[in-house]
Design a protein around this motif. Structure first.
Motif, PDB file in Angstrom:
ATOM      1  N   THR A 166      14.284  30.914 -46.950  1.00 56.51           N
ATOM      2  CA  THR A 166      14.112  32.360 -46.818  1.00 56.51           C
ATOM      3  C   THR A 166      12.965  32.677 -45.859  1.00 56.51           C
ATOM      4  O   THR A 166      13.084  33.546 -44.989  1.00 56.51           O
ATOM      5  N   ILE A 167      11.864  31.950 -46.019  1.00 55.11           N
ATOM      6  CA  ILE A 167      10.717  32.154 -45.123  1.00 55.11           C
ATOM      7  C   ILE A 167      11.087  31.798 -43.683  1.00 55.11           C
ATOM      8  O   ILE A 167      10.589  32.393 -42.719  1.00 55.11           O
ATOM      9  N   ASP A 168      11.993  30.833 -43.542  1.00 52.39           N
ATOM     10  CA  ASP A 168      12.398  30.369 -42.216  1.00 52.39           C
ATOM     11  C   ASP A 168      13.092  31.455 -41.406  1.00 52.39           C
ATOM     12  O   ASP A 168      13.229  31.345 -40.183  1.00 52.39           O
ATOM     13  N   SER A 169      13.516  32.536 -42.072  1.00 52.40           N
ATOM     14  CA  SER A 169      14.207  33.621 -41.377  1.00 52.40           C
ATOM     15  C   SER A 169      13.251  34.662 -40.805  1.00 52.40           C
ATOM     16  O   SER A 169      13.675  35.750 -40.409  1.00 52.40           O
ATOM     17  N   LEU A 170      11.950  34.355 -40.766  1.00 53.38           N
ATOM     18  CA  LEU A 170      10.956  35.304 -40.235  1.00 53.38           C
ATOM     19  C   LEU A 170      11.215  35.608 -38.760  1.00 53.38           C
ATOM     20  O   LEU A 170      11.769  34.796 -38.033  1.00 53.38           O
ATOM     21  N   GLU A 171      10.767  36.780 -38.307  1.00 51.56           N
ATOM     22  CA  GLU A 171      10.864  37.099 -36.876  1.00 51.56           C
ATOM     23  C   GLU A 171       9.956  36.175 -36.077  1.00 51.56           C
ATOM     24  O   GLU A 171       8.967  35.648 -36.580  1.00 51.56           O
ATOM     25  N   LYS A 172      10.313  35.932 -34.812  1.00 53.46           N
ATOM     26  CA  LYS A 172       9.539  35.050 -33.952  1.00 53.46           C
ATOM     27  C   LYS A 172       8.890  35.871 -32.849  1.00 53.46           C
ATOM     28  O   LYS A 172       9.383  36.921 -32.457  1.00 53.46           O
ATOM     29  N   THR A 173       7.782  35.375 -32.355  1.00 52.46           N
ATOM     30  CA  THR A 173       7.071  36.071 -31.292  1.00 52.46           C
ATOM     31  C   THR A 173       6.692  35.073 -30.209  1.00 52.46           C
ATOM     32  O   THR A 173       6.444  33.896 -30.499  1.00 52.46           O
ATOM     33  N   LYS A 174       6.657  35.524 -28.973  1.00 55.68           N
ATOM     34  CA  LYS A 174       6.348  34.633 -27.856  1.00 55.68           C
ATOM     35  C   LYS A 174       4.846  34.442 -27.750  1.00 55.68           C
ATOM     36  O   LYS A 174       4.082  35.397 -27.642  1.00 55.68           O
ATOM     37  N   ILE A 175       4.399  33.188 -27.776  1.00 44.92           N
ATOM     38  CA  ILE A 175       2.982  32.868 -27.706  1.00 44.92           C
ATOM     39  C   ILE A 175       2.770  31.702 -26.764  1.00 44.92           C
ATOM     40  O   ILE A 175       3.695  31.013 -26.365  1.00 44.92           O
ATOM     41  N   GLU A 176       1.507  31.493 -26.391  1.00 46.43           N
ATOM     42  CA  GLU A 176       1.125  30.308 -25.646  1.00 46.43           C
ATOM     43  C   GLU A 176       0.257  29.462 -26.557  1.00 46.43           C
ATOM     44  O   GLU A 176      -0.808  29.883 -26.976  1.00 46.43           O
ATOM     45  N   SER A 177       0.739  28.290 -26.908  1.00 41.16           N
ATOM     46  CA  SER A 177       0.010  27.429 -27.831  1.00 41.16           C
ATOM     47  C   SER A 177      -0.453  26.182 -27.115  1.00 41.16           C
ATOM     48  O   SER A 177      -0.113  25.942 -25.954  1.00 41.16           O
ATOM     49  N   GLU A 178      -1.240  25.388 -27.800  1.00 39.28           N
ATOM     50  CA  GLU A 178      -1.828  24.201 -27.202  1.00 39.28           C
ATOM     51  C   GLU A 178      -1.442  22.958 -27.983  1.00 39.28           C
ATOM     52  O   GLU A 178      -1.543  22.923 -29.208  1.00 39.28           O
ATOM     53  N   LEU A 179      -0.975  21.955 -27.254  1.00 35.11           N
ATOM     54  CA  LEU A 179      -0.618  20.675 -27.850  1.00 35.11           C
ATOM     55  C   LEU A 179      -1.729  19.701 -27.508  1.00 35.11           C
ATOM     56  O   LEU A 179      -1.998  19.442 -26.340  1.00 35.11           O
ATOM     57  N   PHE A 180      -2.403  19.190 -28.524  1.00 34.62           N
ATOM     58  CA  PHE A 180      -3.600  18.401 -28.307  1.00 34.62           C
ATOM     59  C   PHE A 180      -3.286  16.918 -28.169  1.00 34.62           C
ATOM     60  O   PHE A 180      -2.402  16.392 -28.804  1.00 34.62           O
TER      61      PHE A 180
END
Length: 329
Positions: free
Chosen positions: A283-297
């Protein structure tokens, strides 16, 4: 991008060995002396190398040796922060690791609550490849086990290695655990920030009360989804001496978890077994998504091939100079 040495500690062994080798070369090593009756013939034929040539060859050999010592310490290129544009939600999993998480709710599975929580949390992580996710653990103390990251391999390993006893388990600092999770999200630029709180008990006396943590979450626009772990019909403990023992009541504070979720715009779920917990995550997996810039360390790339070609080049130059250009004694 920068260079690091994976086995940097070896420098404390290799440098003394290198210094001893240099001292031996200059203090104790004696160059061979050749005696020829017709020395003037060799002098006239340019067959005897000058000292300057020998110094150049020695310098090349020293540089090559230093390069080999460098390779032993395993050089690696580190791409510390690779920024990628993704569609995602910033999520922190706040997991209860108090002593009651050893109890069993479903006799058909006979899995302790902590194992069910870990299994379903890992499954949820696998379904959210583009979401930065972090982990907070709380018992009678709180620890931020993993910051927000897109490295799901490391994240799943961290969740899978959670054990009761990693921190003091004789208590449930629910409010402090929430505050720590909120601290991980407060600087997030994502439009959607959520905390998934998994617990099976009621808060014990702690530094930060749950209602204070709720106000903090509202201030930073963070939703809190609460999952109450525990079967309404009672639970069981697998005692090593007396076998399976039944407890008729569950200490879960349902009303508190409902209030936390309702006040922050989240939702409360009751999970008496792994299927119900999986449904909550879905159910939580159905949340809306937003475009972001993230960092992969911390992406590591082996630099061995780069430097081995340089060393081989130096050896080749020395070979050419020694045997083809500056031939002689």
């Amino acid at each position: 991008m920068f260079l690091r040495l994976a086995y940097f500690q070896l420098i404390y062994v290799l440098i003394p060995i290198f210094i001893l080798a240099i001292l031996y070369r200059f203090k104790f090593y004696k160059s061979p002396v050749y005696k020829y009756p017709a020395i003037r013939i060799f002098l006239g034929s340019n067959f005897i190398r000058s000292n300057s040539f020998k110094k150049i060859l020695f310098f090349l050999r020293v540089v090559t040796l230093v390069g080999l010592l460098f390779l032993i310490m395993r050089p690696q290129w580190v791409d510390e922060r690779s920024k990628v544009n993704v569609e995602g939600v910033d999520i922190v999993l706040a997991i209860d690791v108090s002593g009651s998480m050893r109890l069993i709710d479903d006799l058909s599975e006979r899995k302790p609550r902590i194992e069910v929580a870990k299994t379903e949390a890992i499954r949820f992580v696998e379904k959210r490849p583009n979401d930065p996710i972090g982990v907070v653990m709380f018992g009678a103390e709180v620890i931020s086990r993993c910051p927000l990251t897109l490295d799901k391999t490391v994240l799943k390993e961290i969740i899978g290695n959670i054990q009761l006893g990693d921190i003091d388990y004789q208590g449930t600092w629910l409010g402090t655990g929430l505050a720590t999770a909120i601290n991980r999200l407060r600087n997030s630029k994502s439009k959607t920030k959520i905390i998934i709180l998994l617990t099976d008990g009621s808060p014990t006396p702690e530094r930060i009360a749950p209602d204070v943590a709720v106000e903090m979450a509202k201030q930073f626009n963070i939703k809190i989804y609460t999952i109450g772990i525990g079967n309404e019909n009672g639970c069981f403990e697998n005692n090593p001496l007396f076998g399976l023992q039944r407890f008729p009541e569950c200490a879960l504070n349902v009303q508190l978890l409902k209030d936390i979720a309702q006040k922050t715009g989240g939702k409360f779920f009751r999970a008496g077994n792994s299927k119900e917990m999986r449904l909550a995550y879905d159910t939580i997996d159905s949340l809306e998504k937003t475009k972001i810039e993230s960092e992969l360390f911390h992406n590591y790339y082996e630099a061995f091939l780069t430097f081995i070609w340089i060393i081989l080049g130096l050896l080749g130059i020395e070979f050419l100079l020694r045997f083809l250009v500056w031939r002689g004694l």
